[in-house]
Design an enzyme around this catalytic site. Structure first.
Site, PDB file in Angstrom:
ATOM      1  N   HIS A 183      -6.540  -7.063  -0.458  1.00  0.00           N
ATOM      2  CA  HIS A 183      -6.659  -5.615  -0.676  1.00  0.00           C
ATOM      3  C   HIS A 183      -5.778  -5.182  -1.853  1.00  0.00           C
ATOM      4  O   HIS A 183      -4.647  -5.630  -1.980  1.00  0.00           O
ATOM      5  CB  HIS A 183      -6.252  -4.861   0.594  1.00  0.00           C
ATOM      6  CG  HIS A 183      -7.090  -5.220   1.780  1.00  0.00           C
ATOM      7  ND1 HIS A 183      -6.678  -6.131   2.727  1.00  0.00           N
ATOM      8  CD2 HIS A 183      -8.320  -4.799   2.164  1.00  0.00           C
ATOM      9  CE1 HIS A 183      -7.623  -6.253   3.647  1.00  0.00           C
ATOM     10  NE2 HIS A 183      -8.624  -5.458   3.329  1.00  0.00           N
ATOM     11  N   HIS A 213       0.818  -1.223   0.000  1.00  0.00           N
ATOM     12  CA  HIS A 213       0.000   0.000   0.000  1.00  0.00           C
ATOM     13  C   HIS A 213       0.854   1.276   0.000  1.00  0.00           C
ATOM     14  O   HIS A 213       0.307   2.377  -0.128  1.00  0.00           O
ATOM     15  CB  HIS A 213      -0.931   0.027   1.209  1.00  0.00           C
ATOM     16  CG  HIS A 213      -1.987  -1.023   1.196  1.00  0.00           C
ATOM     17  ND1 HIS A 213      -2.833  -1.207   0.125  1.00  0.00           N
ATOM     18  CD2 HIS A 213      -2.337  -1.956   2.118  1.00  0.00           C
ATOM     19  CE1 HIS A 213      -3.661  -2.207   0.395  1.00  0.00           C
ATOM     20  NE2 HIS A 213      -3.372  -2.684   1.586  1.00  0.00           N
ATOM     21  N   ASP A 259      -4.984 -12.832   3.184  1.00  0.00           N
ATOM     22  CA  ASP A 259      -6.221 -12.337   3.776  1.00  0.00           C
ATOM     23  C   ASP A 259      -7.439 -12.605   2.889  1.00  0.00           C
ATOM     24  O   ASP A 259      -8.538 -12.128   3.183  1.00  0.00           O
ATOM     25  CB  ASP A 259      -6.118 -10.852   4.128  1.00  0.00           C
ATOM     26  CG  ASP A 259      -5.405 -10.024   3.091  1.00  0.00           C
ATOM     27  OD1 ASP A 259      -4.987 -10.584   2.052  1.00  0.00           O
ATOM     28  OD2 ASP A 259      -5.236  -8.807   3.309  1.00  0.00           O
ATOM     29  N   ASP A 302      -2.912 -10.456  -2.610  1.00  0.00           N
ATOM     30  CA  ASP A 302      -3.505  -9.982  -1.366  1.00  0.00           C
ATOM     31  C   ASP A 302      -4.970  -9.612  -1.593  1.00  0.00           C
ATOM     32  O   ASP A 302      -5.356  -9.171  -2.684  1.00  0.00           O
ATOM     33  CB  ASP A 302      -2.724  -8.758  -0.879  1.00  0.00           C
ATOM     34  CG  ASP A 302      -3.056  -8.351   0.540  1.00  0.00           C
ATOM     35  OD1 ASP A 302      -2.273  -8.683   1.443  1.00  0.00           O
ATOM     36  OD2 ASP A 302      -4.094  -7.682   0.748  1.00  0.00           O
TER      37      ASP A 302
END
Length: 343
Positions: A198, A160, A285, A196
């Site tokens: 996200h 991120h 995740d 991932d």
């Protein structure tokens, strides 16, 4: 497969974060890395190595220098201001405000260099960030030296973090740094495959206008899922990067059948690009029990991911990103790696 790991990650512990209207203990906690490390040992994946120390020259190839210079100063500035507890951003230069003038106070600087309240600092945070970077660089060295693959057990994660912003528990974008380093070492093309839950918004931002690093993201639909403001399917790159950014946004409840089909398509695009090395942003995740995610993959699905990546037949660097179902994070992360090894 060799794993690189540093115990210095634990210095980033006990931090709070701002999420859903509350200040809560960070979901990104030291036990995540320790459970993965223990699973690596239990599975006999291979040796666990300490990282070598690197300067930040490789990080400066993808991050802006003023941003890198800021990170080690956060805690000293926070303490000097008389504050205690976690240093958490709380105000940001959004549309219509001045984002081109660097402010002077620590509260303003935290917002200037971030996009959310999830990138907080405690006393040991910078040492953990630097150790995570050293882990990624050392693992990249292993792949460059001829190993089929290596696992960078990074904490904190990185995908991120953009050229000049932190957020989502991420500070230095380890996968992006490694990809750029492989380019600087002579690789003509590098692919980053981000699995991932996200979207890797920082990785996309860094390489969006470049054609020498392909970025493929499989993630929750940004219309309904964090980090919200990048990750749509129509974001395909710009300028020299047009056609080299690929997003696979998927709805809540996505299971292996749909997610695996997206992975197959991403791998086909990756093969067509013909990279010399693959960097995998390894988040787990996507798991059905993850506390902050909404996909439905099961533990038995993670070795399938590893086998599919192995079928690419390319040198591969796995870089640890997210995954917050702490009881299963080791099973799932190492499941990808053992699937790759057996693929």
């Amino acid at each position: 497969m060799k794993t690189v790991f540093s115990p210095l990650h634990a210095g980033h512990g006990g931090q709070m974060e701002l999420v859903a209207g509350a200040i809560v203990p960070g979901f990104e906690k030291p036990s995540r890395a320790e459970i993965v490390r223990a699973r690596v040992e239990a599975e006999g994946l291979g040796p666990i190595l300490a990282p070598e120390t690197h300067d930040l020259a490789a990080a400066a190839r993808v991050h802006r220098q003023d941003y890198l210079d800021f990170l080690p100063t956060v805690w000293p500035l926070w303490e000097a201001s008389g504050k205690s507890g976690s240093a958490i951003p709380f105000t940001w230069p959004t549309r219509g405000l001045r984002g081109d003038v660097r402010p002077k106070t620590i509260d303003a600087l935290l917002g200037f260099y971030s996009f959310d309240g999830g990138a907080s600092f405690v006393e040991g945070t910078w040492e953990a960030i630097k150790s995570s970077y050293d882990v990624a660089m050392t693992a990249a060295d292993i792949v460059k030296a001829g190993e089929r693959a290596a696992f960078a057990l990074c904490r904190p994660p990185g995908h991120h973090a953009g050229a000049a912003f932190m957020g989502g528990y991420c500070y230095i974008n380890n996968a992006a740094v490694a990809a750029q380093w492989f380019r600087d070492q002579g690789a003509a093309r590098v692919s980053i495959l981000d699995v991932d839950y996200h979207h890797g918004n920082g990785t996309q931002e860094i390489f969006y206008k470049r054609g020498d690093v392909q970025v493929l993201n499989l993630h929750g639909d940004p219309m309904t899922e964090y980090p919200f403001f990048l990750g749509h399917a129509d974001e395909c790159g710009a300028g020299e990067g047009e056609g080299f950014n690929h997003n696979y946004p998927m709805p809540f409840g996505t299971d292996w059948e749909s997610w695996g089909a997206a992975l197959d398509d991403a791998c086909a695009k990756l093969q067509a690009y013909r990279p010399e090395v693959v960097v995998v942003s390894l988040g787990v995740d996507t798991f059905e029990k993850d506390p902050i995610s909404r996909f439905k993959l099961k533990s038995a699905d993670y070795p399938k991911i590893g086998r599919r990546i192995a079928a690419l037949g390319l040198p591969t660097l796995f870089v640890m990103e997210g995954g917050y179902a702490v009881d299963e994070i080791g099973i799932n992360a190492v499941g990808v790696l053992t699937g790759f090894e057996g693929g």
